[in-house]
Design a protein around this motif. Structure first.
Motif, short mmCIF file in Angstrom:
data_model
loop_
_atom_site.label_atom_id
_atom_site.label_comp_id
_atom_site.label_asym_id
_atom_site.label_seq_id
_atom_site.Cartn_x
_atom_site.Cartn_y
_atom_site.Cartn_z
N LEU A 175 0.86 -1.19 0.00
CA LEU A 175 0.00 0.00 0.00
C LEU A 175 0.89 1.24 0.00
N PRO A 176 0.83 2.07 -1.03
CA PRO A 176 1.78 3.18 -1.17
C PRO A 176 1.90 4.07 0.06
N GLU A 177 0.80 4.41 0.69
CA GLU A 177 0.87 5.31 1.84
C GLU A 177 1.52 4.64 3.05
N TYR A 178 1.20 3.35 3.25
CA TYR A 178 1.82 2.66 4.39
C TYR A 178 3.32 2.47 4.13
N ARG A 179 3.67 2.14 2.89
CA ARG A 179 5.08 1.99 2.56
C ARG A 179 5.85 3.28 2.83
N GLU A 180 5.27 4.41 2.41
CA GLU A 180 5.93 5.70 2.61
C GLU A 180 6.12 6.01 4.09
N SER A 181 5.09 5.77 4.88
CA SER A 181 5.18 6.08 6.30
C SER A 181 6.09 5.10 7.03
N PHE A 182 6.07 3.84 6.62
CA PHE A 182 6.94 2.84 7.25
C PHE A 182 8.41 3.16 6.94
N ASP A 183 8.68 3.51 5.68
CA ASP A 183 10.06 3.85 5.29
C ASP A 183 10.56 5.07 6.05
N ALA A 184 9.68 6.06 6.24
CA ALA A 184 10.07 7.26 6.98
C ALA A 184 10.39 6.92 8.43
N LEU A 185 9.60 6.03 9.00
CA LEU A 185 9.86 5.58 10.38
C LEU A 185 11.18 4.83 10.45
N MET A 186 11.41 3.95 9.49
CA MET A 186 12.66 3.18 9.47
C MET A 186 13.87 4.10 9.39
N ASN A 187 13.75 5.14 8.60
CA ASN A 187 14.85 6.09 8.45
C ASN A 187 15.16 6.79 9.76
N GLU A 188 14.12 7.26 10.45
CA GLU A 188 14.32 7.94 11.73
C GLU A 188 14.81 6.97 12.79
N ALA A 189 14.26 5.75 12.78
CA ALA A 189 14.70 4.74 13.75
C ALA A 189 16.17 4.42 13.55
N ASN A 190 16.60 4.37 12.30
CA ASN A 190 18.01 4.14 11.99
C ASN A 190 18.88 5.29 12.52
N ASN A 191 18.38 6.52 12.36
CA ASN A 191 19.12 7.69 12.84
C ASN A 191 19.29 7.66 14.36
N GLN A 192 18.26 7.17 15.05
CA GLN A 192 18.30 7.12 16.52
C GLN A 192 18.81 5.78 17.05
N ASN A 193 19.08 4.84 16.14
CA ASN A 193 19.45 3.47 16.53
C ASN A 193 18.37 2.85 17.41
N THR A 194 17.12 3.10 17.02
CA THR A 194 15.95 2.52 17.67
C THR A 194 15.62 1.20 16.99
N ALA A 195 15.35 0.16 17.75
CA ALA A 195 15.03 -1.14 17.17
C ALA A 195 13.61 -1.14 16.62
N VAL A 196 13.47 -1.54 15.36
CA VAL A 196 12.15 -1.73 14.76
C VAL A 196 11.81 -3.21 14.83
N ARG A 197 10.76 -3.53 15.55
CA ARG A 197 10.29 -4.91 15.69
C ARG A 197 8.88 -4.95 15.10
N VAL A 198 8.52 -6.04 14.43
CA VAL A 198 7.26 -6.03 13.68
C VAL A 198 6.34 -7.19 14.07
N ILE A 199 5.08 -7.00 13.73
CA ILE A 199 4.03 -7.97 14.02
C ILE A 199 3.22 -8.23 12.75
N LYS A 200 2.41 -9.28 12.80
CA LYS A 200 1.46 -9.63 11.74
C LYS A 200 2.15 -10.05 10.44
N ALA A 201 3.32 -10.65 10.55
CA ALA A 201 4.07 -11.08 9.37
C ALA A 201 3.31 -12.11 8.55
N ILE A 202 2.57 -13.02 9.23
CA ILE A 202 1.89 -14.09 8.48
C ILE A 202 0.37 -13.91 8.48
#
Length: 292
Positions: A175-202
Motif C-alpha cells: 500500500l503506497p501510503e503505508y510503505r511511505e510512512s513505514f520507510d520514513a519511520l525506518m529512516n528515523e529509527a536508523n538515525n536514533q538506533n531505535t530497534a524496529v520490531r514487527v508484528i502480523k508477518a503471516i
C-alpha cells in the motif's frame, strides 16, 4: 537461530520473538511445551503484554528459571501514570521476575493515544519511574493499524524510545501510503538506533463471515509452510528489522521457527512471486484511511 541486535540495547535477540499472545488461553502444559520448544531452538526474545489473557502467568514457571538467558519484554495498555505503574508491578509478579528488559506502551496506534501516553501524568511517566527504580531496563512503544508508522515517527520526535513495534507484511507494504510512512519511520529509527520490531508477518485476512476459525488468532493466518517461509523472508529481508513476533497460536509457532531457521533458502524474487499470487490476501485492519 538467526540473531539480530535490538537497536541500541546491548543484546543479540533471536530474529523471531516468542509472541506470548499465543499463551493467553492455553493450559500450563501447552504453554510449557511451546516455551520449551522455543528455548531448545535458540529463541531468546520473549514478548508478552499485561492484557494477553493469562500469558504472563503461563510464562512465569519456566521464564523465571531462565531469566538471565533471555530478553523479556512486556507491555502496559494503561494510559495514566498511576494505573500503568500498578500494571507494571502486577506483570512482574505474574511472571515471577524482578525486572523486564523492555516495557512498552501498548496499542499506541494513533496520535490521540500517543497524546494520552506522553501528556503530564501519562503512562510514559510510569515507565520512566520504573526505569529509574531498575525494574525496567528500556522503554518502547507498540501500535496496530495503518496509522502506526506515522504515530511512531511522531513518538520518536517526542521521546527517544529504544524500540517500536508495528505491523509489517507483504500486503501492507504494497500500500503506497503505508510503505511511505513505514520507510520514513525506518529512516528515523536508523538515525536514533531505535530497534524496529514487527508484528502480523503471516496475517492473511480478517476471518470471513461464518468461516471456521481454526486458530486462536483474531485474524486468518497463513498456515502453509511455503507461504510462511515467504512471509518470514519478506520481513527479515529488511536489514533494519530487529525481529518479528510469532503469531498468536502455539500450533503455528513451530512452522514459523522452521522458516527462520531456513531463512536465505528463498530469494526476494521467489518470495514476492509467491506472495503476489495469493488470492484473498489483504489487510486485517479494515480499509486504510489516509495516513499522510
Amino acid at each position: 537461530m538467526l540473531k539480530r541486535k535490538i537497536g541500541r540495547i546491548d543484546y543479540e535477540g533471536s530474529a523471531v520473538m516468542f509472541g506470548a499472545a499465543s499463551l493467553g488461553n492455553v493450559t500450563q502444559e501447552e504453554a510449557d511445551k511451546s516455551i520449551t520448544f522455543a528455548l531448545e531452538h535458540g529463541v531468546n526474545h520473549f514478548d508478552t503484554a499485561a492484557d494477553y489473557g493469562d500469558a504472563e502467568i503461563r510464562l512465569g514457571p519456566i521464564i523465571s528459571k531462565v531469566r538471565s538467558d533471555i530478553f523479556l519484554a512486556t507491555k502496559t495498555g494503561e494510559r495514566t501514570k498511576e494505573k500503568a505503574k500498578v500494571e507494571i508491578y502486577r506483570s512482574l509478579e505474574r511472571m515471577q521476575v524482578d525486572s523486564v528488559d523492555l516495557l512498552q506502551l501498548h496499542a499506541v496506534g494513533t496520535i490521540e493515544e500517543l497524546n494520552k501516553c506522553t501528556s503530564k501524568g501519562g503512562a510514559l511517566e510510569a515507565a520512566l519511574e520504573a526505569k529509574e527504580e531498575g525494574i525496567v531496563k528500556a522503554i518502547g512503544i507498540t501500535g496496530h493499524g495503518h496509522q502506526a508508522a506515522v504515530t511512531h515517527l511522531e513518538a520518536l520526535k517526542r521521546f527517544p524510545f529504544e524500540t517500536v513495534l508495528l505491523p509489517l507484511n507483504y500486503y501492507m507494504y504494497s500500500l503506497p501510503e503505508y510503505r511511505e510512512s513505514f520507510d520514513a519511520l525506518m529512516n528515523e529509527a536508523n538515525n536514533q538506533n531505535t530497534a524496529v520490531r514487527v508484528i502480523k508477518a503471516i496475517a492473511k485476512a480478517p476471518w470471513g463471515e461464518g468461516q471456521e476459525r481454526r486458530y486462536a488468532t483474531w485474524y486468518e493466518p497463513f498456515d502453509q509452510q511455503e507461504i510462511i517461509d515467504a512471509c518470514v523472508h519478506f520481513v527479515l529481508s529488511f536489514p533494519g528489522v530487529a525481529g518479528f513476533a510469532s503469531a498468536g497460536d502455539v500450533h503455528l509457532f513451530p512452522k514459523i521457527v522452521d522458516a527462520v531457521e531456513r531463512y536465505g533458502s528463498m530469494n526476494n524474487e521467489q518470495a514476492e512471486r509467491l506472495l503476489k499470487s495469493i488470492s484473498g490476501y489483504t489487510t486485517i485492519f479494515g480499509s486504510p484511511t489516509s495516513i499522510a
